[in-house]
Design a protein around this motif. Structure first.
Motif, mmCIF file in Angstrom:
data_model
loop_
_atom_site.group_PDB
_atom_site.id
_atom_site.type_symbol
_atom_site.label_atom_id
_atom_site.label_comp_id
_atom_site.label_asym_id
_atom_site.label_seq_id
_atom_site.Cartn_x
_atom_site.Cartn_y
_atom_site.Cartn_z
ATOM 1 N N ILE A 86 0.934 -1.123 -0.070
ATOM 2 C CA ILE A 86 0.063 -0.021 0.078
ATOM 3 C C ILE A 86 0.793 1.266 -0.104
ATOM 4 O O ILE A 86 1.591 1.345 0.725
ATOM 5 N N ILE A 87 0.679 2.181 -0.952
ATOM 6 C CA ILE A 87 1.608 3.212 -1.059
ATOM 7 C C ILE A 87 0.932 4.534 -0.242
ATOM 8 O O ILE A 87 -0.194 4.811 -0.277
ATOM 9 N N ILE A 88 1.478 4.992 0.618
ATOM 10 C CA ILE A 88 1.241 6.316 1.485
ATOM 11 C C ILE A 88 1.860 7.399 1.126
ATOM 12 O O ILE A 88 2.855 7.481 0.913
ATOM 13 N N PHE A 89 1.058 8.438 0.855
ATOM 14 C CA PHE A 89 1.436 10.021 0.956
ATOM 15 C C PHE A 89 1.267 10.865 1.911
ATOM 16 O O PHE A 89 -0.107 10.642 2.407
ATOM 17 N N VAL A 108 7.230 2.940 4.045
ATOM 18 C CA VAL A 108 5.998 2.922 3.358
ATOM 19 C C VAL A 108 5.537 4.119 2.840
ATOM 20 O O VAL A 108 4.754 4.148 1.982
ATOM 21 N N VAL A 109 6.158 5.389 3.160
ATOM 22 C CA VAL A 109 5.778 6.646 2.693
ATOM 23 C C VAL A 109 6.795 7.040 1.328
ATOM 24 O O VAL A 109 7.673 6.960 1.561
ATOM 25 N N LYS A 110 5.683 7.121 0.472
ATOM 26 C CA LYS A 110 6.439 7.248 -0.996
ATOM 27 C C LYS A 110 6.689 9.004 -1.158
ATOM 28 O O LYS A 110 7.859 9.239 -1.693
ATOM 29 N N ASP A 111 5.970 9.921 -0.495
ATOM 30 C CA ASP A 111 6.152 11.105 -0.913
ATOM 31 C C ASP A 111 5.632 12.076 0.121
ATOM 32 O O ASP A 111 4.524 11.632 0.913
#
Length: 133
Positions: A86-89, A108-111
């Motif tokens: 799961i991609i977290i922003f 897990v934090v993409k940006d």
């Protein structure tokens, strides 16, 4: 990977409404589920994990919220043994350099995206999601 389901976790109801409209208009994902309380989002994630129901592809997470903040959400999120990526922003109005630096400690934090969310920022997120998959 198609971004089917996005969770918005933000205590500001107006911001959630505006983000939802923008996300729908820009076809960022097929479905949006919003949570004004991060604990409810965690409960839903745990429930979906146990019952093998539809987990989100993306989470847009605010940092500054009462009861449980974004950092506490991330710490709890990491304890769930999810197999799905799961991609977290992080979506926040905070411009604190410490917050930006702290974000980098979470794989897990993409940006880190500053509010308000715009169509251009959604395009950037879409490109980042495509790069990951």
């Amino acid at each position: 990977m198609k971004n089917k389901l996005t969770y918005i976790i933000d205590d500001d109801k107006l911001n959630v409404k505006l983000m939802s409209i923008l996300i729908s208009k820009n076809k960022f994902c097929d479905e949006i589920e919003s949570f004004h309380n991060p604990q409810l989002a965690l409960d839903k994630l745990k429930h979906c994990f146990v019952t093998n129901e539809n987990l989100p592809d993306t989470i847009l997470l605010d940092l500054n919220m009462p009861v449980m903040d974004g950092w506490q959400f991330l710490d709890e999120f990491l304890l769930i043994a999810l197999e799905k990526k799961i991609i977290i922003f992080i979506m926040t109005s905070s411009i604190d350099p410490n917050d930006i630096e702290k974000t980098k400690k979470y794989r897990v934090v993409k940006d880190y995206i500053d509010k308000p969310i715009t169509a251009q920022k959604l395009d950037l997120l879409r490109k980042l999601i495509e790069e990951i998959n």
